[in-house]
Design a protein around this motif. Structure first.
Motif, PDB file in Angstrom:
ATOM      1  N   PRO A  59     -32.389 -34.481  19.057  1.00  0.00           N
ATOM      2  CA  PRO A  59     -31.786 -35.048  20.272  1.00  0.00           C
ATOM      3  C   PRO A  59     -30.755 -36.132  19.972  1.00  0.00           C
ATOM      4  CG  PRO A  59     -34.059 -35.783  20.052  1.00  0.00           C
ATOM      5  CD  PRO A  59     -33.847 -34.699  19.039  1.00  0.00           C
ATOM      6  N   LEU A  60     -30.926 -36.872  18.879  1.00  0.00           N
ATOM      7  CA  LEU A  60     -29.938 -37.892  18.538  1.00  0.00           C
ATOM      8  C   LEU A  60     -28.615 -37.251  18.139  1.00  0.00           C
ATOM      9  CD1 LEU A  60     -29.212 -40.848  18.125  1.00  0.00           C
ATOM     10  CD2 LEU A  60     -30.157 -40.695  15.807  1.00  0.00           C
ATOM     11  N   SER A  61     -28.658 -36.124  17.431  1.00  0.00           N
ATOM     12  CA  SER A  61     -27.416 -35.462  17.015  1.00  0.00           C
ATOM     13  C   SER A  61     -26.596 -35.008  18.211  1.00  0.00           C
ATOM     14  CB  SER A  61     -27.731 -34.269  16.109  1.00  0.00           C
ATOM     15  OG  SER A  61     -28.334 -33.203  16.825  1.00  0.00           O
ATOM     16  N   GLN A  62     -27.248 -34.756  19.330  1.00  0.00           N
ATOM     17  CA  GLN A  62     -26.530 -34.355  20.540  1.00  0.00           C
ATOM     18  C   GLN A  62     -25.750 -35.521  21.143  1.00  0.00           C
ATOM     19  OE1 GLN A  62     -29.719 -32.756  22.916  1.00  0.00           O
ATOM     20  NE2 GLN A  62     -30.092 -31.054  21.517  1.00  0.00           N
ATOM     21  N   LYS A  63     -26.079 -36.741  20.698  1.00  0.00           N
ATOM     22  CA  LYS A  63     -25.419 -37.928  21.235  1.00  0.00           C
ATOM     23  C   LYS A  63     -24.426 -38.539  20.245  1.00  0.00           C
ATOM     24  CE  LYS A  63     -29.523 -38.962  23.970  1.00  0.00           C
ATOM     25  NZ  LYS A  63     -28.888 -38.566  25.251  1.00  0.00           N
ATOM     26  N   VAL A  64     -24.709 -38.432  18.930  1.00  0.00           N
ATOM     27  CA  VAL A  64     -23.878 -39.135  17.950  1.00  0.00           C
ATOM     28  C   VAL A  64     -23.226 -38.198  16.943  1.00  0.00           C
ATOM     29  CG1 VAL A  64     -25.321 -41.198  18.171  1.00  0.00           C
ATOM     30  CG2 VAL A  64     -25.762 -39.578  16.303  1.00  0.00           C
ATOM     31  N   GLY A  65     -23.507 -36.898  17.023  1.00  0.00           N
ATOM     32  CA  GLY A  65     -22.927 -35.973  16.074  1.00  0.00           C
ATOM     33  C   GLY A  65     -23.820 -35.736  14.869  1.00  0.00           C
ATOM     34  N   HIS A  66     -23.231 -35.251  13.807  1.00  0.00           N
ATOM     35  CA  HIS A  66     -23.977 -34.767  12.652  1.00  0.00           C
ATOM     36  C   HIS A  66     -24.858 -35.835  12.023  1.00  0.00           C
ATOM     37  CE1 HIS A  66     -24.382 -33.318   8.389  1.00  0.00           C
ATOM     38  NE2 HIS A  66     -24.798 -32.276   9.086  1.00  0.00           N
ATOM     39  N   ILE A  67     -26.073 -35.427  11.614  1.00  0.00           N
ATOM     40  CA  ILE A  67     -27.043 -36.323  10.991  1.00  0.00           C
ATOM     41  C   ILE A  67     -27.519 -35.706   9.681  1.00  0.00           C
ATOM     42  CG2 ILE A  67     -29.360 -37.339  11.197  1.00  0.00           C
ATOM     43  CD1 ILE A  67     -28.896 -37.513  14.211  1.00  0.00           C
ATOM     44  N   ILE A  68     -27.618 -36.532   8.640  1.00  0.00           N
ATOM     45  CA  ILE A  68     -28.291 -36.153   7.403  1.00  0.00           C
ATOM     46  C   ILE A  68     -29.725 -36.649   7.509  1.00  0.00           C
ATOM     47  CG2 ILE A  68     -28.388 -36.423   4.898  1.00  0.00           C
ATOM     48  CD1 ILE A  68     -25.958 -34.890   5.776  1.00  0.00           C
ATOM     49  N   GLY A  69     -30.675 -35.760   7.272  1.00  0.00           N
ATOM     50  CA  GLY A  69     -32.083 -36.148   7.339  1.00  0.00           C
ATOM     51  C   GLY A  69     -32.792 -35.795   6.046  1.00  0.00           C
ATOM     52  N   ILE A  70     -33.360 -36.793   5.373  1.00  0.00           N
ATOM     53  CA  ILE A  70     -34.052 -36.518   4.121  1.00  0.00           C
ATOM     54  C   ILE A  70     -35.555 -36.560   4.320  1.00  0.00           C
ATOM     55  CG2 ILE A  70     -32.098 -37.443   2.822  1.00  0.00           C
ATOM     56  CD1 ILE A  70     -33.799 -39.850   2.128  1.00  0.00           C
TER      57      ILE A  70
END
Length: 253
Positions: A59-70
């Motif tokens: 849901p955060l990527s829908q607000k701020v764009g691409h996310i790297i998650g480790i």
């Protein structure tokens, strides 16, 4: 770049029912909305420590764009990749104590007690140090972790206690057998998950409880400036009685 990955085995135990324990619901959306408001500059990138199945990152990527998650768990990352909403989340199999890449991020965050899954102060310090190293100048680190004073109060001086948490779906709930021997900071929880059809799932986890001041000290050593402390993702004032705490830090240079 990220040579050794020390996986606690959490994903092997919980991946198949993690989304039952921590559903991708309105609470996850609220967390994402707050993180989006705390984000200094989405164009400069977002990194999550302990992305799991993407409960927050999606849901955060829908607000701020691409996310790297480790994440150290290949099982959790496989579930993230299979989620149809995860197109803007890239899962990376790595250790939060040693992860590095060639980018500096405006927001790094670790939520739902990820820091507590590291069982020594030294390892927790390493994770915060890595987060600070991955932040761009002016960037923000957000940490949500278990609140030791609240857990101790819940035990009422006993080494062991049992809790039951009913879930909104009728017939479901979580029974937790909690062990916190006096004089230790290691908290063991054995969980029994009850489905409405009568089936159960069992898993155990070990965490190292922290106080807010302890996490602040990690951040200061890592060169970050403490900003604010809250009780929850509605940014309510911190209280020692609340089971979690949320803290934010800035990288000034």
């Amino acid at each position: 770049m990220n040579d050794q990955i020390d996986d606690s085995g959490y994903g092997k135990q919980f991946a198949g029912w993690y989304d039952r324990l921590f559903p991708k619901d309105t609470n996850a959306v609220t967390t994402a909305e707050t993180l989006a408001r705390l984000h200094p500059d989405p164009e400069k990138g977002t990194l999550e420590f302990g992305v799991g199945t993407g409960r927050i990152a999606i849901p955060l990527s829908q607000k701020v764009g691409h996310i790297i998650g480790i994440d150290s768990s290949p099982e959790m990352l496989a579930l993230l990749a299979d989620d149809p909403g995860s197109a803007d989340v890239t899962g990376v199999h790595a250790d939060i104590r040693s992860y590095n890449d060639d980018r500096a991020y405006a927001l790094v965050y670790a939520v739902c007690g990820v820091l507590s899954m590291l069982l020594t102060p030294e390892d927790q310090q390493k994770a915060v140090q890595r987060a600070a190293g991955l932040l761009a100048p002016g960037g923000r680190l957000v940490i949500e972790s278990g609140n030791r004073p609240a857990v101790e109060a819940m035990h009422e001086g006993l080494a062991r206690t049992t809790l039951f948490t009913p879930y909104p779906e009728p017939g479901t709930g979580l029974q937790t057998h909690s062990t916190l021997p006096p004089g230790t900071d290691l908290w063991q929880c054995s969980h029994v998950w009850y489905e409405a059809d009568g089936t159960t799932r069992v898993g155990s986890e070990l965490a190292r409880l922290t106080t807010p001041d302890e996490v602040d000290a990690y951040a200061v050593v890592a060169g970050l400036t403490p900003e604010a402390r809250y009780a929850d993702w509605q940014l309510s004032p911190y209280t020692s009685q609340y089971p979690m705490f949320l803290t934010t830090y800035r990288k000034d240079i």
